[in-house]
Design a protein around this motif. Structure first.
Motif, short mmCIF file in Angstrom:
data_model
loop_
_atom_site.label_atom_id
_atom_site.label_comp_id
_atom_site.label_asym_id
_atom_site.label_seq_id
_atom_site.Cartn_x
_atom_site.Cartn_y
_atom_site.Cartn_z
N LYS A 56 1.15 6.76 -6.81
CA LYS A 56 0.02 7.59 -7.21
C LYS A 56 0.29 9.06 -6.90
O LYS A 56 -0.03 9.95 -7.71
CB LYS A 56 -1.24 7.13 -6.49
CG LYS A 56 -1.75 5.77 -6.96
CD LYS A 56 -2.85 5.24 -6.07
CE LYS A 56 -4.07 6.10 -6.12
NZ LYS A 56 -5.17 5.54 -5.29
N ASN A 96 0.59 3.85 -3.07
CA ASN A 96 0.15 5.22 -2.80
C ASN A 96 1.23 6.24 -3.13
O ASN A 96 0.93 7.33 -3.64
CB ASN A 96 -0.26 5.35 -1.33
CG ASN A 96 -1.54 4.60 -1.02
OD1 ASN A 96 -2.42 4.48 -1.86
ND2 ASN A 96 -1.65 4.08 0.19
N GLU A 105 0.83 -1.21 0.00
CA GLU A 105 0.00 0.00 0.00
C GLU A 105 0.86 1.26 0.00
O GLU A 105 0.54 2.25 -0.66
CB GLU A 105 -0.93 -0.01 1.21
CG GLU A 105 -2.03 -1.07 1.14
CD GLU A 105 -2.92 -1.05 2.36
OE1 GLU A 105 -2.55 -0.37 3.35
OE2 GLU A 105 -3.97 -1.71 2.34
#
Length: 255
Positions: free
Chosen positions: A161, A158, A154
């Protein structure tokens, strides 16, 4: 969560539906909040990069205007003789302007990419450090509800992104907005009747972009969930290989 009026307007324009009914794993973080991990010089560099992106967007329609002026120069001088160099002088002047504009755009694109990527990488690196330093402060219940493999996946997803959003997408929005605004103004200045007919294509393009983003966001979310589960399973298998092997669970773990 509470949804602002601006978010509702954007959601309607981009066909995203009711944001208050959207299920989110965590509270969204605004772009301004991300820059609390950036220093003042980094904020200044990011602003310079965004300004470069805006100027580049404003210069893009000028290329089409210059190309149209070249065609117009030949059309207005159809019967030019060998000794008459009026059209050639006009075209030469336009070519010089085109070359200068291209050089400026190339320089601004380089400045934009360098500044935005430099600042974004620094912000992402700070975020990663803050995240890792915050993990030991979690209580036992929070640590038991997840796994290190899932947390690592994660974190990487993230960060990617955020890097993609701040380093590319944010500048792309500013650049595209500059292109659209100056193209709209220029079109109405040249021929407002034709421009008025073509004006609905702008919102239509925004709707299509919003719909494509909505479908892609669902796929990306599923990909992140699958990747997190896979990372957690791999970590569990590797760390407990002594238990998996005696129970002949290798094939099951691979599947």
């Amino acid at each position: 969560r509470s949804v602002t009026i601006w978010e509702k307007i954007i959601a309607v324009l981009l066909c995203k539906g009711d944001l208050s009914d959207e299920e989110l794993d965590a509270e969204p973080c605004s772009t301004v909040e991300l820059f609390r991990f950036a220093t003042t010089p980094q904020k200044a560099l990011f602003t310079m990069g965004i300004i470069s992106a805006a100027i580049t967007g404003l210069l893009m329609p000028l290329n089409q205007i210059l190309s149209g002026n070249v065609a117009n120069a030949y059309l207005t001088h159809p019967n030019e003789t060998a000794g008459d160099s009026a059209a050639l002088a006009i075209v030469t002047h336009i070519v010089y302007l085109y070359a200068a504009g291209t050089a400026v755009q190339l320089l601004l694109n380089f400045v934009q990419q360098h500044l935005l990527l430099t600042v974004t990488n620094s912000v992402v690196d700070t975020l990663r450090r803050e995240y890792v330093s915050a993990v030991p402060r979690l209580d036992s219940q929070s640590l038991d509800s997840t796994s290190p493999g899932k947390q690592s996946t994660e974190l990487n997803d993230n960060n990617d992104k955020i890097r993609d959003g701040l380093g590319e997408k944010f500048a792309l929005v500013v650049n595209s907005s500059g292109i659209f605004i100056l193209s709209l103004v220029t079109a109405f200045a040249y021929n407002w009747k034709v421009s008025l007919v073509l004006l609905p294509l702008g919102p239509l393009g925004a709707v299509v972009t919003g719909l494509s983003g909505k479908f892609s966001a669902r796929t990306i979310k599923q990909h992140m969930e699958t990747s997190a589960r896979g990372a957690s399973l791999i970590e569990e298998s590797v760390m407990n290989v002594k238990t998996v092997a005696p129970c002949n669970g290798q094939d099951e773990m691979v599947k």
